[in-house]
Design a protein around this motif. Structure first.
Motif, mmCIF file in Angstrom:
data_model
loop_
_atom_site.group_PDB
_atom_site.id
_atom_site.type_symbol
_atom_site.label_atom_id
_atom_site.label_comp_id
_atom_site.label_asym_id
_atom_site.label_seq_id
_atom_site.Cartn_x
_atom_site.Cartn_y
_atom_site.Cartn_z
ATOM 1 N N ASP A 4 0.655 -1.140 -0.110
ATOM 2 C CA ASP A 4 0.087 0.033 -0.060
ATOM 3 C C ASP A 4 0.920 1.126 0.085
ATOM 4 O OD1 ASP A 4 -1.695 2.014 0.453
ATOM 5 O OD2 ASP A 4 -2.500 1.558 2.690
ATOM 6 N N THR A 5 0.756 2.211 -1.020
ATOM 7 C CA THR A 5 1.674 3.191 -1.118
ATOM 8 C C THR A 5 1.204 4.292 -1.221
ATOM 9 O OG1 THR A 5 1.444 3.201 -3.648
ATOM 10 C CG2 THR A 5 3.349 2.015 -2.654
ATOM 11 N N ALA A 6 -0.182 4.316 -0.821
ATOM 12 C CA ALA A 6 -1.136 5.699 -0.932
ATOM 13 C C ALA A 6 -1.165 6.279 0.547
ATOM 14 C CB ALA A 6 -2.462 5.321 -1.624
ATOM 15 N N THR A 7 -1.250 5.345 1.249
ATOM 16 C CA THR A 7 -1.344 5.965 2.818
ATOM 17 C C THR A 7 -0.099 6.134 3.340
ATOM 18 O OG1 THR A 7 -3.230 4.169 2.999
ATOM 19 C CG2 THR A 7 -2.135 4.879 5.085
ATOM 20 N N PRO A 8 -0.068 7.164 4.111
ATOM 21 C CA PRO A 8 1.292 7.716 4.472
ATOM 22 C C PRO A 8 1.927 6.834 5.628
ATOM 23 C CG PRO A 8 -0.230 9.539 4.149
ATOM 24 C CD PRO A 8 -0.883 8.227 4.112
ATOM 25 N N VAL A 9 2.908 6.529 5.480
ATOM 26 C CA VAL A 9 3.480 5.504 6.802
ATOM 27 C C VAL A 9 3.345 6.302 8.101
ATOM 28 C CG1 VAL A 9 5.688 4.857 7.441
ATOM 29 C CG2 VAL A 9 5.102 4.551 5.178
ATOM 30 N N VAL A 10 3.453 7.831 8.216
ATOM 31 C CA VAL A 10 3.630 8.608 9.269
ATOM 32 C C VAL A 10 2.389 9.790 8.922
ATOM 33 C CG1 VAL A 10 4.426 9.853 11.072
ATOM 34 C CG2 VAL A 10 5.651 7.966 10.381
ATOM 35 N N GLN A 11 1.345 10.060 9.534
ATOM 36 C CA GLN A 11 0.547 10.976 9.567
ATOM 37 C C GLN A 11 0.343 11.654 10.854
ATOM 38 O OE1 GLN A 11 -2.973 10.829 7.099
ATOM 39 N NE2 GLN A 11 -2.712 12.743 6.229
ATOM 40 N N ALA A 12 0.628 13.185 10.928
ATOM 41 C CA ALA A 12 0.316 13.869 12.112
ATOM 42 C C ALA A 12 -0.543 15.156 11.812
ATOM 43 C CB ALA A 12 1.725 14.257 12.888
ATOM 44 N N GLN A 13 -1.545 15.418 12.238
ATOM 45 C CA GLN A 13 -2.391 16.691 11.923
ATOM 46 C C GLN A 13 -2.596 17.431 13.262
ATOM 47 O OE1 GLN A 13 -5.610 14.221 10.222
ATOM 48 N NE2 GLN A 13 -5.185 15.363 8.252
ATOM 49 N N GLY A 14 -2.170 18.702 13.325
ATOM 50 C CA GLY A 14 -2.501 19.643 14.197
ATOM 51 C C GLY A 14 -1.676 19.232 15.713
ATOM 52 N N LEU A 15 -0.701 18.324 15.670
ATOM 53 C CA LEU A 15 -0.014 17.837 16.769
ATOM 54 C C LEU A 15 0.517 19.003 17.673
ATOM 55 C CD1 LEU A 15 1.040 15.356 18.243
ATOM 56 C CD2 LEU A 15 3.073 15.483 16.632
#
Length: 262
Positions: A4-15
């Motif tokens: 799966d290459t579409a999903t980010p390995v790491v994703q932070a939002q408003g951290l």
């Protein structure tokens, strides 16, 4: 490895992270995609280590959210796909375990307490990658600080992780070992491993770094190509510190235990 290459390995939002009543990180948005080699840069106290620890659930998040491989932090996160090398061992880590036992423990995680077949061979190969195969039967507390750091690196590598997170991994180890370790990381990257590495300066990692995120006072100041160092950065008069420390709350941070992350 997952395809799966579409999903980010790491994703932070408003951290955001507040520790001891002090705001350390504010409004961090960060996505790391499969196959990237990302450097986290910034002066001492800019929040680099706190950011990594919050991404791995080691320190609590005050606001925002984090996903690893599309899963929120917590029991459902695929910790077996993550290898983490902390900056240093805690002072009270003098456990009576050999280097081989510590590296082998990297193959265990929260969802399994049974070692896979070939665990010893994989652990010895990881120790070989960091030049520590001849110390396999030595007790970890008898090793030097640099040797202990190499054991931690091997413990992360033994998982053959899809995401490798490194907190100043070459600190305290000699130049030849640094070169050997960077070569090992390069091979992992060629095999598809995503790498996030905290660095004070690019050093031997420079040829590998594709993207840099620079933190300043707990905020993202740059996200893009690795910046060129200022001419005065290496000066004896250059100040590498910021207004606040990059603290570790009591009892937090990885130790030489069975699990690398929660």
């Amino acid at each position: 490895m997952s395809t799966d290459t579409a999903t980010p390995v790491v994703q932070a939002q408003g951290l955001s992270v507040t520790l001891g009543g002090q705001r350390i990180l504010t409004g961090i948005d960060l996505s790391v995609h499969r196959g990237e080699v990302l450097a986290l840069l910034g002066a001492n106290g800019s929040g680099k280590s706190t950011l990594v620890r919050s991404l791995l659930g080691v320190v609590p998040i005050s606001d925002g959210q984090v996903h690893l491989f599309g899963a929120p932090l917590g029991p459902s996160a695929p910790w077996d796909r993550v290898g983490y090398v902390p900056q240093r061992l805690p002072a009270a880590s003098g456990i009576p375990a050999t280097a081989l036992e510590v590296v082998t423990s990297g193959l265990l995680h929260g969802r399994t307490l049974r070692l896979p077949r070939g665990a010893r061979g994989r652990a010895m190969a990881a120790l070989h990658d960091v030049g520590m195969q001849d110390k396999a039967q030595r007790r970890v507390h008898e090793l030097s600080g640099g040797q202990q750091q190499r054991v931690l690196i091997a413990r992360a590598l033994v998982r053959r992780p899809e995401l490798l997170v490194l907190d100043e991994p070459t600190s305290g180890i000699d130049v030849p070992t640094q070169a050997t370790f960077v070569e090992t990381v390069a091979r992992l990257h060629e095999g598809g491993t995503t790498v996030v590495v905290i660095l004070h300066e690019l050093g031997p990692f420079a040829p590998l770094i594709q993207r840099a995120v620079v933190l300043r006072h707990g905020r993202v100041a740059h996200d893009g190509p690795p910046p060129q160092p200022r001419v005065d950065h290496a000066s004896a008069h250059h100040d590498h510190t910021h207004a606040h420390a990059d603290p570790t709350p009591p009892g937090s941070g990885p130790t030489l235990s069975v699990e690398v992350a929660p």
